[in-house]
Each structure stands twice: as structure tokens, then as C-alpha cells.
Design a protein around this motif. Structure first.
Motif, short mmCIF file in Angstrom:
data_model
loop_
_atom_site.label_atom_id
_atom_site.label_comp_id
_atom_site.label_asym_id
_atom_site.label_seq_id
_atom_site.Cartn_x
_atom_site.Cartn_y
_atom_site.Cartn_z
N ALA A 151 84.95 16.86 7.71
CA ALA A 151 84.23 15.95 6.68
C ALA A 151 85.10 15.51 5.85
N ALA A 153 75.13 15.30 2.88
CA ALA A 153 75.02 14.85 4.44
C ALA A 153 73.78 14.21 4.48
N GLU A 194 78.79 13.78 8.12
CA GLU A 194 78.33 13.26 7.03
C GLU A 194 77.02 12.18 7.22
N ASP A 195 77.41 11.08 7.71
CA ASP A 195 76.48 10.16 8.19
C ASP A 195 76.65 9.36 9.40
#
Length: 467
Positions: free
Chosen positions: A7, A28, A88-89
Motif C-alpha cells: 500500500a 481502504a 486500497e481501492d
């Protein structure tokens, strides 16, 4: 030993260490925004094509990016690409996997773009698609309503105000009231679709970009009808989501009102409908029961959608321009509202189509066992020249007397009618027969059979509308 994690590579060298693991999980959104992955890929492919179209990257690089993104799509569909919290995304997950596939050229995809305008684009693409699908479901719901109404034009049902017997109705007229509600829902979503269908892509983080991008080109590639004229507004606007949640709430209101009526109709006290086995359940200890679970669940799920609308309004009310992390909270509300509305529409359509049967004999008895024809007695006298208010008061006394004698209006003899007022003749009995009471209400939009048949034809025409 370094605390770095995958990350940590999301951020620039401004940071010396990775997020605390608990904060990384808290921060997240991948667990829910993975639902946007195909929309993210569509938006990224359009962005890559625009970068090549404007010469910001080479044509070959653009083709590599588009092909690589398509591979990510196929890997996701086949279950090979399953990013976790370390990504995270969804946006970073896709970009990272793309770079693994095509190498350093993958790092060029984010040129002239921010996750702020990226997530706004993805969300609009998702909602635009879902609105169209909900509109199709509304048409399916309306089709069942019209089919039922066609079968029950001359079936009578008691009409209520204040949940007290008021006047008899054509059952088709009652069903078509819900057609009108759902038609407004369909039209409302069409209006909202036009405001959803505006591209924020190219707004950057908040101020646009120094690169010579072509925002109208990407909008055209993605079938957006327009682009945001202000970059600050483009990345921070969630009016479209609030409008959708308003429309979703109204759809749920209408489904809930119908649900409440079906629950009442299915009760032993009303007995207007019988629930079929395919759409009802039993009791765990009372073997005689058949429970209306579908309308009860629909009625209960309304609160979820209402809550998401309220939550979104509260989320937005204090946000300064432009993007704020708070906006990450919009997606779960939006996704759940979409899922809830679609599930409820599907369930109620099935319930109407195959889950209940109207008990026409019981309905016939119901409209013959009350004083819901009292207004027609007053209308009868008024048509013979008696002032309506005088006629109204006279009929009120008749009802009072009849109740004390255990009679209905149809049970009064002609002599009794004439003692009440000399204007009464033998035709009073035909005038207060339930079928005639309904047929006589032939004003536009009324429950008269002629009007209902016209309304049915109009409804069928309206269902062929495409916009």
C-alpha cells in the motif's frame, strides 16, 4: 526492518513509512468499490485513447494500455484477479495489475488524471447503467399491473379513505393507480439519468491539468451527454447521487404502499386475496398460517433506502470544495440502495404475477355489504333538483336509521324511500347497485368502466415510450 507494505507504493516519496495496518484497513475501499471495476476499466480505456489521440502518449502506448486493461477485465471475470486490502481501492488495483502486464507504460495511464475525477467518472458510469436497468424493471412491473387490470375491469373492490369504506371501485382502476406512480418513477429516473450522464473526467484533482487533454473526446467515447464546466464542481458534485436516492426512496414508498394493501387484503378480516405457495411462508409453530413475507420485507426494506438518502444529505452538507475523503462513504449507500430497489421491484413483480389470486366472489360480497353507495343516493336526489347539501344531510339520517334497524340501503322498500323524500322512484335501486355506482363515475380519470378501459389503452401506449 521496514514497515513498508504494497500500500505504501500508492503514495509519493513524501512519506517515509507505510500506513499503520489498522489505518490501512480503515482507509481502504476495495472491499466495496470493486463493484466499479468494469466501469473503471471502461473509463481508463477511454482515457488512454484520449492520451494517444492528443499526442500525450504514442499510439502504440495507447494500444498497449487499452489491451492491457482488457486483459485485467478478463482476469477479473475469470476469477484470477482478486485484489485485497493492500490495493486500497479499485483504481489503484487496476493500475497496478496493468503495470504488471504491460510494464512501465502502465505507469503512464494516470497522466492528466486524478483519482478524484476517476472515481467520479466510475460512479456516474455505474449509476447510469443501473438507472437504465431499474427503468426496465419498472416497465416489467407496469406490464404485470396492466395485465391484471385488463382481467379485472369489472371486478369491484371497496375503496377506502381513512381506512374506512368509502366508495366501490373497479379493481383495475385501483391497480392502475400504482401504474401511474410507477410511471412517474420511470420518468423521474429518465430526468435524473440526464444529469448523471455528465463527465467529470479531466477535472483532475480539482483544478484541471496542464496537459492538452480533450475532455469532449473522452466524453464521446464513454457516451456522456456533456462534461462538467467547472473542475471543482466536477470532482465534488454528488447531487446526482442524492437525486437518485430521492427517486429510489419514492419507488420504495410506492412499493411499500402496495405492500401494505396486499398485507391487509391477505388477512382473514379482508380476505380479498389468497397468497400462493410460491410467494408465502408458514409459521414455525402455527400450521394454519400463510405469511405475506414478500410485501412485509419490501415494507421493511424501505428504511434502508430512506436512511441512505438521509446519510448522503448529511455527508454532503458540510463539505468544503473540492474533494474530501468523506466522499468515499457515498458508494456503499449508493450500491445498497440500487441493490435494494432492484430486489424489491423483482420480488413485487413476481408476487403480482404469480403470488396472489383475487377472490372475486368475496370482493363481490364486500361491495354489497356496506353503505359505500350513500353518496350516490345524494347524487340521485341532486340530479332531481334537490340541493346537494340538503340531500347529503337527508342521506346521513337515512344511514343512521338503517344502521339502527340492521338494514342496508338496498333493503329499504320503495315506500320507505318515498317517506324520506317524494323524489325517490323505483330507479333508486339500479342507481345504488355497486356496478352502476362504479359505472356512473365516468368523469375523466374516474373509476367508471369506460374511463378505466381508456386508461388501460393509454397505459399500454405509454409503456412503449423510450424516453
Amino acid at each position: 526492518m521496514s514497515n513498508a507494505s504494497p500500500a505504501s507504493s500508492t503514495w509519493s516519496q513524501r512519506f517515509e513509512s507505510a500506513l499503520h495496518p489498522a489505518i490501512a484497513r480503515f482507509n481502504a475501499s476495495i472491499e466495496f468499490d470493486i463493484a466499479l471495476i468494469e466501469y473503471d476499466i471502461n473509463g481508463s480505456q477511454a482515457h488512454a485513447r484520449m492520451l494517444a489521440h492528443t499526442g500525450i502518449i504514442s499510439s502504440d502506448e495507447g494500444e498497449q494500455l487499452v489491451a492491457g486493461l482488457e486483459q485485467v477485465r478478463q482476469e477479473y471475470r475469470q476469477g484470477y484477479f482478486t485484489p485485497g486490502v493492500e490495493a486500497e481501492d479499485v483504481h489503484f488495483a487496476v493500475e497496478r495489475r496493468l503495470t504488471e502486464i504491460v510494464g512501465d507504460v502502465g505507469k503512464k495511464l494516470h497522466t492528466a488524471r486524478s483519482r478524484n475525477d476517476q472515481v467520479g467518472t466510475d460512479t456516474r458510469l455505474y449509476l447510469r447503467d443501473q438507472i437504465q436497468q431499474i427503468r426496465v424493471q419498472l416497465r416489467d412491473f407496469q406490464t404485470v399491473l396492466v395485465t391484471l387490470a385488463d382481467q379485472h375491469v369489472e371486478t369491484l373492490i371497496p375503496g377506502y379513505t381513512h381506512l374506512q369504506r368509502a366508495q366501490p371501485l373497479s379493481l383495475a382502476h385501483h391497480l392502475l393507480a400504482y401504474f401511474e406512480m410507477s410511471q412517474r418513477d420511470w420518468e423521474r429516473l429518465g430526468e435524473i439519468h440526464r444529469r448523471v450522464n455528465v463527465s467529470p473526467l479531466g477535472s483532475g484533482a480539482l483544478a484541471g491539468t496542464t496537459f492538452p487533454i480533450d475532455r469532449h473526446y473522452t466524453a464521446q467515447l464513454l457516451d456522456f451527454g456533456d462534461v462538467y464546466a467547472n473542475s471543482l464542481d466536477g470532482v465534488s458534485d454528488r447531487d446526482f447521487a442524492i437525486e437518485f436516492l430521492c427517486a429510489a426512496s419514492l419507488i420504495m414508498v410506492h412499493l411499500s404502499r402496495l405492500s401494505e394493501e396486499i398485507i391487509l387484503w391477505a388477512s382473514q378480516e379482508f380476505s380479498f386475496v389468497t397468497l400462493t405457495d410460491s410467494c408465502a411462508t408458514g409459521s414455525s409453530i402455527m400450521p394454519q398460517k400463510k405469511n405475506p413475507d414478500v410485501p412485509e420485507l419490501v415494507r421493511g426494506k424501505v428504511g434502508r433506502v430512506f436512511g441512505h438518502l438521509q446519510g448522503m444529505l448529511v455527508l454532503m452538507k458540510g463539505l468544503p470544495l473540492a474533494y474530501n475523503k468523506d466522499l468515499q462513504e457515498d458508494k456503499e449507500a449508493l450500491f445498497d440502495a440500487v441493490t435494494t430497489v432492484r430486489a424489491c421491484l423483482e420480488a413485487m413483480t413476481i408476487l403480482l404475477q404469480e403470488g396472489l389470486e383475487f377472490r372475486t366472489a368475496r370482493l363481490h360480497d364486500a361491495v354489497n355489504e356496506d353503505f359505500s353507495n350513500a353518496t350516490d343516493v345524494a347524487d340521485y336526489l341532486a340530479a332531481k333538483g334537490v340541493p346537494f347539501r340538503e340531500a347529503y344531510n337527508l342521506v346521513g339520517k337515512v344511514v343512521k336509521t338503517s344502521l339502527s334497524q340492521g338494514k342496508l340501503l338496498k333493503d329499504l322498500t320503495l315506500d320507505e324511500w318515498k317517506r324520506l323524500h317524494p323524489a325517490f322512484e323505483a330507479d333508486i335501486y339500479a342507481a345504488i347497485a355497486p356496478a352502476q355506482v362504479v359505472a356512473a363515475r365516468n368523469s375523466y380519470g374516474g373509476t367508471g368502466f369506460e374511463q378505466v378501459r381508456q386508461a388501460l389503452q393509454t397505459a399500454k401506449v405509454r409503456m412503449n415510450q423510450t424516453s
